[in-house]
Structures are given as structure tokens and as C-alpha cells.
Design a protein around this motif. Structure first.
Motif, PDB file in Angstrom:
ATOM      1  N   UNK A 147       0.805  -1.247   0.067  1.00 10.78           N
ATOM      2  CA  UNK A 147      -0.164  -0.034  -0.031  1.00 10.78           C
ATOM      3  C   UNK A 147       0.778   1.283  -0.235  1.00 10.78           C
ATOM      4  N   UNK A 148       1.974   1.253   0.556  1.00 14.26           N
ATOM      5  CA  UNK A 148       2.869   2.435   0.615  1.00 14.26           C
ATOM      6  C   UNK A 148       3.278   2.744  -0.699  1.00 14.26           C
ATOM      7  N   UNK A 149       3.775   1.776  -1.418  1.00 16.17           N
ATOM      8  CA  UNK A 149       4.486   2.019  -2.550  1.00 16.17           C
ATOM      9  C   UNK A 149       3.451   2.397  -3.724  1.00 16.17           C
ATOM     10  N   UNK A 150       2.184   1.755  -3.481  1.00 22.53           N
ATOM     11  CA  UNK A 150       1.078   2.410  -4.670  1.00 22.53           C
ATOM     12  C   UNK A 150       0.779   3.771  -4.216  1.00 22.53           C
ATOM     13  N   UNK A 151       0.708   4.283  -3.018  1.00 22.43           N
ATOM     14  CA  UNK A 151       0.266   5.572  -2.404  1.00 22.43           C
ATOM     15  C   UNK A 151       1.342   6.390  -2.847  1.00 22.43           C
ATOM     16  N   UNK A 152       2.670   6.078  -2.810  1.00 26.85           N
ATOM     17  CA  UNK A 152       3.767   6.714  -3.192  1.00 26.85           C
ATOM     18  C   UNK A 152       3.594   7.232  -4.777  1.00 26.85           C
ATOM     19  N   UNK A 153       3.474   6.229  -5.419  1.00 28.39           N
ATOM     20  CA  UNK A 153       3.173   6.282  -6.807  1.00 28.39           C
ATOM     21  C   UNK A 153       2.152   7.315  -7.382  1.00 28.39           C
ATOM     22  N   UNK A 154       1.123   7.096  -6.545  1.00 25.53           N
ATOM     23  CA  UNK A 154       0.079   7.905  -6.956  1.00 25.53           C
ATOM     24  C   UNK A 154       0.560   9.597  -6.513  1.00 25.53           C
ATOM     25  N   UNK A 155       0.965   9.753  -5.416  1.00 26.61           N
ATOM     26  CA  UNK A 155       1.414  11.125  -5.120  1.00 26.61           C
ATOM     27  C   UNK A 155       2.426  11.443  -6.048  1.00 26.61           C
ATOM     28  N   UNK A 156       3.292  10.752  -6.437  1.00 28.21           N
ATOM     29  CA  UNK A 156       4.446  11.299  -7.481  1.00 28.21           C
ATOM     30  C   UNK A 156       3.779  11.698  -8.528  1.00 28.21           C
ATOM     31  N   UNK A 157       2.636  10.945  -9.225  1.00 23.40           N
ATOM     32  CA  UNK A 157       2.136  11.069 -10.500  1.00 23.40           C
ATOM     33  C   UNK A 157       1.100  12.337 -10.099  1.00 23.40           C
ATOM     34  N   UNK A 158       0.384  12.388  -9.165  1.00 21.80           N
ATOM     35  CA  UNK A 158      -0.336  13.795  -9.019  1.00 21.80           C
ATOM     36  C   UNK A 158       0.552  14.869  -8.900  1.00 21.80           C
ATOM     37  N   UNK A 159       1.688  14.919  -8.315  1.00 22.79           N
ATOM     38  CA  UNK A 159       2.714  15.913  -8.145  1.00 22.79           C
ATOM     39  C   UNK A 159       3.050  16.525  -9.417  1.00 22.79           C
ATOM     40  N   UNK A 160       3.585  15.551 -10.375  1.00 17.48           N
ATOM     41  CA  UNK A 160       3.988  16.035 -11.507  1.00 17.48           C
ATOM     42  C   UNK A 160       3.044  16.663 -12.522  1.00 17.48           C
ATOM     43  N   UNK A 161       1.632  16.056 -12.264  1.00 17.64           N
ATOM     44  CA  UNK A 161       0.611  16.520 -13.098  1.00 17.64           C
ATOM     45  C   UNK A 161       0.294  17.817 -12.621  1.00 17.64           C
ATOM     46  N   UNK A 162       0.160  18.279 -11.246  1.00 15.00           N
ATOM     47  CA  UNK A 162      -0.093  19.466 -10.791  1.00 15.00           C
ATOM     48  C   UNK A 162       1.047  20.492 -11.122  1.00 15.00           C
ATOM     49  N   UNK A 163       2.107  19.854 -11.159  1.00 16.07           N
ATOM     50  CA  UNK A 163       3.510  20.905 -11.400  1.00 16.07           C
ATOM     51  C   UNK A 163       3.234  21.384 -12.791  1.00 16.07           C
ATOM     52  N   UNK A 164       2.974  20.511 -13.701  1.00 24.15           N
ATOM     53  CA  UNK A 164       2.887  20.854 -15.062  1.00 24.15           C
ATOM     54  C   UNK A 164       1.785  21.747 -15.318  1.00 24.15           C
ATOM     55  N   UNK A 165       0.761  21.618 -14.695  1.00 23.02           N
ATOM     56  CA  UNK A 165      -0.579  22.345 -14.766  1.00 23.02           C
ATOM     57  C   UNK A 165      -0.340  23.614 -14.287  1.00 23.02           C
ATOM     58  N   UNK A 166       0.274  23.806 -13.266  1.00 19.90           N
ATOM     59  CA  UNK A 166       0.316  25.038 -12.413  1.00 19.90           C
ATOM     60  C   UNK A 166       1.246  25.968 -12.984  1.00 19.90           C
ATOM     61  N   UNK A 167       2.649  25.218 -13.483  1.00 21.52           N
ATOM     62  CA  UNK A 167       3.534  26.292 -14.052  1.00 21.52           C
ATOM     63  C   UNK A 167       2.999  26.729 -15.392  1.00 21.52           C
ATOM     64  N   UNK A 168       2.257  26.006 -16.148  1.00 27.39           N
ATOM     65  CA  UNK A 168       1.823  26.366 -17.409  1.00 27.39           C
ATOM     66  C   UNK A 168       1.141  27.910 -17.511  1.00 27.39           C
TER      67      UNK A 168
END
Length: 216
Positions: free
Chosen positions: A99-120
Motif C-alpha cells: 500500500x505504501x508504494x502504491x500510495x507513493x506512485x499516486x502522489x508522485x504522479x499527481x505531483x508532476x501533473x499538478x506541477x505541469x498544470x500550475x507552471x503552465x
């Protein structure tokens, strides 16, 4: 007796660090000194992370006596057992699917998605010399720093180390200070317009219902 060590793989350290730093760079495209500071802090965290993940396991060596006593027979120099939280919390099976690794992957993907959207949104506003108040900036005032924090926390869930555990709260403080500095600059430049934006938009916890204002 230890099997083949999963460490000393400096090519993987360089390759993985370069990939994630490049992703962050391509999403953020730092231009100002503040941009470079936030990007540099994130890059330092990533390098420290992959150095311990594939290069030199400082945390495991530091805790080796306690680990050997608490978990006899476990080879912590293998890559799978390097996922310390997997072992410490009593998970079984492949650590990449706990569960920790799955949650980790979700947070990392969400983080990069948010980063791309916000900086645009942010860089379009910077080019137009206006406020960023649309997209994620209509939900919270500092989505780019939230994204960096999400990504770093995601990495901590799958591979916590002493250096990154020490760095994480320090970097959070760095991002909070950078955010406050940016707000002071925005108040000087935009005055009451930005003050009204501050009053209607939370700093860190995004709101769900929004009425997106037009870009000023």
C-alpha cells in the motif's frame, strides 16, 4: 552471508536523478531566481534519494546494528529489503506492490501533473505581466510548491532515508518562505488586486468549488 549487493550502481544514480530532474525542469521551466531556488532544492532532494537507493546505503549502514538485532536473517543490502518501511510495518510480498508504494506512485504522479498544470498557467501570466488566477491558481495560491512537496513526500513513502527525512521539513520551510516572499512582491506590484486574491483564495489547501476569475 549477503547476496549480491544492490548498491554501488552509480550509473543508476545518475540516470534516475537526471530523469526526474529533467521532468521537473521541463514542467517548471525556471526563469526567475525564485524559480531556480525551488527547482534547485527539489533537485538536491532527488539526488540524495537516489544516491541512497542505488549508490551508498548510508541509512542502512547507520541502522545496521539495530536492524540485524531486530530482523535477523534479512539481507538489507538487497534492493527489495532496502524499502525499510515495508519491513518495519510488517508488510509481506513484493514491496513494489504494498500500500505504501502504491500510495507513493499516486502522489508522485499527481505531483508532476499538478506541477505541469500550475507552471503552465504561471508562466503565461508572467509573460503577460499579470496575475496567475486561473486553473489551479483559482483553487490555491501556491500549487507549484504543493506539487514539489507531494512528490518528495511520495518518495519518502517508498524509500525513506536519514538525509531525505532531514531535508524534507527543511525544504517545506524553504518553500513556505519562498511563497511568502513571492506574495510580498505581488502585493508591491499588484496592490489591492492581489490582496483581494489572497482573501478569496487559500494559500495551501485547495478549495473544491471555485468561480474562476478572469486573468488580471
Amino acid at each position: 552471508m549477503h547476496g549480491e549487493s544492490a548498491y554501488g550502481l552509480w550509473t543508476l544514480v545518475i540516470l534516475n536523478s537526471a530523469i526526474f530532474i529533467f521532468f521537473a525542469f521541463s514542467f517548471t521551466k525556471p526563469q526567475t531566481k525564485t524559480d531556480w531556488r525551488s527547482f534547485g532544492a527539489f533537485s538536491a532532494f532527488v539526488i540524495a534519494l537516489f544516491t541512497e537507493m542505488y549508490g551508498f546505503p548510508l541509512t542502512i549502514y547507520f541502522l545496521s546494528g539495530w536492524l540485524a538485532e531486530k530482523y535477523p536473517g534479512i539481507d538489507f543490502l538487497s534492493h527489495e529489503n532496502g524499502h525499510l518501511l515495508h519491513t518495519l510495518l510488517g508488510f509481506e510480498g513484493n514491496p513494489h506492490f504494498d500500500p505504501l508504494h502504491i500510495a507513493s506512485n499516486i502522489l508522485i504522479i499527481l505531483g508532476f501533473f499538478l506541477l505541469a498544470s500550475a507552471w503552465n498557467v504561471l508562466h503565461k501570466a508572467q509573460q503577460a505581466h499579470s496575475l496567475a488566477t486561473t486553473g489551479w491558481y483559482a483553487r490555491c495560491r501556491h500549487p507549484q510548491y504543493i506539487a514539489f512537496i507531494l512528490i518528495m513526500f511520495g518518495f519518502l513513502l517508498q524509500w525513506p532515508t536519514i538525509p531525505t527525512l532531514v531535508m524534507f521539513p527543511i525544504l517545506v520551510v524553504v518553500y513556505v518562505r519562498l511563497a511568502k516572499r513571492e506574495e510580498r512582491m505581488a502585493l508591491e506590484e499588484f496592490g489591492e488586486i492581489y490582496r483581494h486574491y489572497m482573501e478569496s483564495t487559500p494559500a495551501w489547501i485547495p478549495k473544491f468549488k471555485i468561480n474562476e476569475p478572469e486573468t488580471v
